[in-house]
Design a protein around this motif. Sequence first.
Motif, short mmCIF file in Angstrom:
data_model
loop_
_atom_site.label_atom_id
_atom_site.label_comp_id
_atom_site.label_asym_id
_atom_site.label_seq_id
_atom_site.Cartn_x
_atom_site.Cartn_y
_atom_site.Cartn_z
N GLY A 56 0.82 -1.21 0.00
CA GLY A 56 0.00 0.00 0.00
C GLY A 56 0.85 1.26 0.00
N ALA A 57 1.94 1.24 0.74
CA ALA A 57 2.85 2.39 0.78
C ALA A 57 3.51 2.61 -0.58
N HIS A 62 5.67 5.64 -1.44
CA HIS A 62 6.60 5.47 -0.33
C HIS A 62 7.28 4.10 -0.49
N ASP A 63 8.41 4.10 -1.21
CA ASP A 63 9.07 2.84 -1.54
C ASP A 63 9.96 2.31 -0.43
N ASP A 64 10.49 3.17 0.43
CA ASP A 64 11.42 2.72 1.46
C ASP A 64 10.89 3.12 2.83
N LEU A 65 10.18 2.21 3.47
CA LEU A 65 9.64 2.47 4.80
C LEU A 65 10.64 2.17 5.91
N GLU A 98 -1.75 11.86 7.06
CA GLU A 98 -2.73 11.64 5.99
C GLU A 98 -2.34 10.44 5.14
N ASP A 99 -1.07 10.37 4.75
CA ASP A 99 -0.60 9.22 3.97
C ASP A 99 -0.71 7.93 4.79
N LEU A 100 -0.34 8.00 6.08
CA LEU A 100 -0.44 6.81 6.93
C LEU A 100 -1.88 6.29 6.97
N LYS A 101 -2.83 7.18 7.11
CA LYS A 101 -4.23 6.78 7.16
C LYS A 101 -4.64 6.08 5.86
N GLU A 102 -4.25 6.63 4.72
CA GLU A 102 -4.56 6.02 3.42
C GLU A 102 -3.89 4.66 3.27
N VAL A 104 -2.89 2.62 5.70
CA VAL A 104 -3.53 1.68 6.63
C VAL A 104 -4.80 1.10 6.01
N GLU A 105 -5.64 1.95 5.42
CA GLU A 105 -6.88 1.47 4.79
C GLU A 105 -6.58 0.58 3.60
N ARG A 106 -5.60 0.96 2.80
CA ARG A 106 -5.24 0.14 1.63
C ARG A 106 -4.72 -1.22 2.08
N ALA A 107 -3.94 -1.25 3.16
CA ALA A 107 -3.40 -2.52 3.67
C ALA A 107 -4.53 -3.45 4.10
N HIS A 108 -5.59 -2.90 4.69
CA HIS A 108 -6.75 -3.72 5.04
C HIS A 108 -7.34 -4.38 3.80
N ASP A 109 -7.37 -3.65 2.69
CA ASP A 109 -7.91 -4.20 1.43
C ASP A 109 -7.00 -5.26 0.82
#
Length: 132
Positions: A56-57, A62-65, A98-102, A104-109
Amino acid sequence: MADIEVTSTSDEGFVTKSRIGEFQLTVDATGEEGPDPNATLAADYASCYIPAFRVGAQQRGHDDLGKVEIDVSAELDEDDDLEEIAFDLKVEADVDDEDLKEIVERAHDICHVDAALRDDLRADVSAEGDAF
């Protein structure tokens, strides 16, 4: 042929050894010889969610977490069934709220365990006695 094949065996007591490909997993309902099933599910969920979070990142640029860590807490009901699971997720990279929230939701999907934890997914069980 099934996409996933696992052989789980309990010779006695409450310890189950599962063969998953070339790997073996020991789960003990009493928690003495291995993690119990609820703890195993919580760890499995986090182990699925982290790569889903990374994907999701990447989809959000965000390629390098760096390091990603989840502290899982779970609540059990009076029957020792999982009632609630919470993740406290920490990311090494500087990602705004804001990016973290997006992400997190994408990871759930994306997370397959998240998808499997729906009410209508139950094992279809066939049983036979005098099998050994």
